[in-house]
Design a protein around this motif. Structure first.
Motif: not given
Length: 84
Positions: A61-62, A12-17, A73-78, A32-41
């Protein structure tokens, strides 16, 4: 069944994995494609495990498939919730 190369490393870096694949490619994916990762510590992001077809974060839970990343494809949850 479509073949996807196996993930061999994630960082990981600040904006990507970044996902290194067994065929020598490296994928850069915006967090940003995966909010759970973005918001995770950062600590939780590092608690992943690799399977032959993807990357999994139990505590966040990702589950991300390599085939999905290769398809862009990014997060497909929505999308799944809207279809239900």
């Amino acid at each position: 069944m479509t073949f996807s190369p196996e993930p061999v490393a994630v960082r990981f870096d600040a904006d990507n994995f970044w996902v290194d694949l067994g065929d020598g490619r490296t994928l850069g994916i915006p967090l940003a494609w995966f909010p759970r990762l973005l918001n995770g510590t950062a600590e939780l992001r590092e608690k992943f495990f690799l399977s032959p077809d993807g990357i999994h974060w139990e505590e966040l839970d990702e589950d991300i498939s390599i085939a999905g990343l290769l398809a862009g494809r990014g997060d497909q949850t929505l999308a799944r919730q809207a279809a239900a």
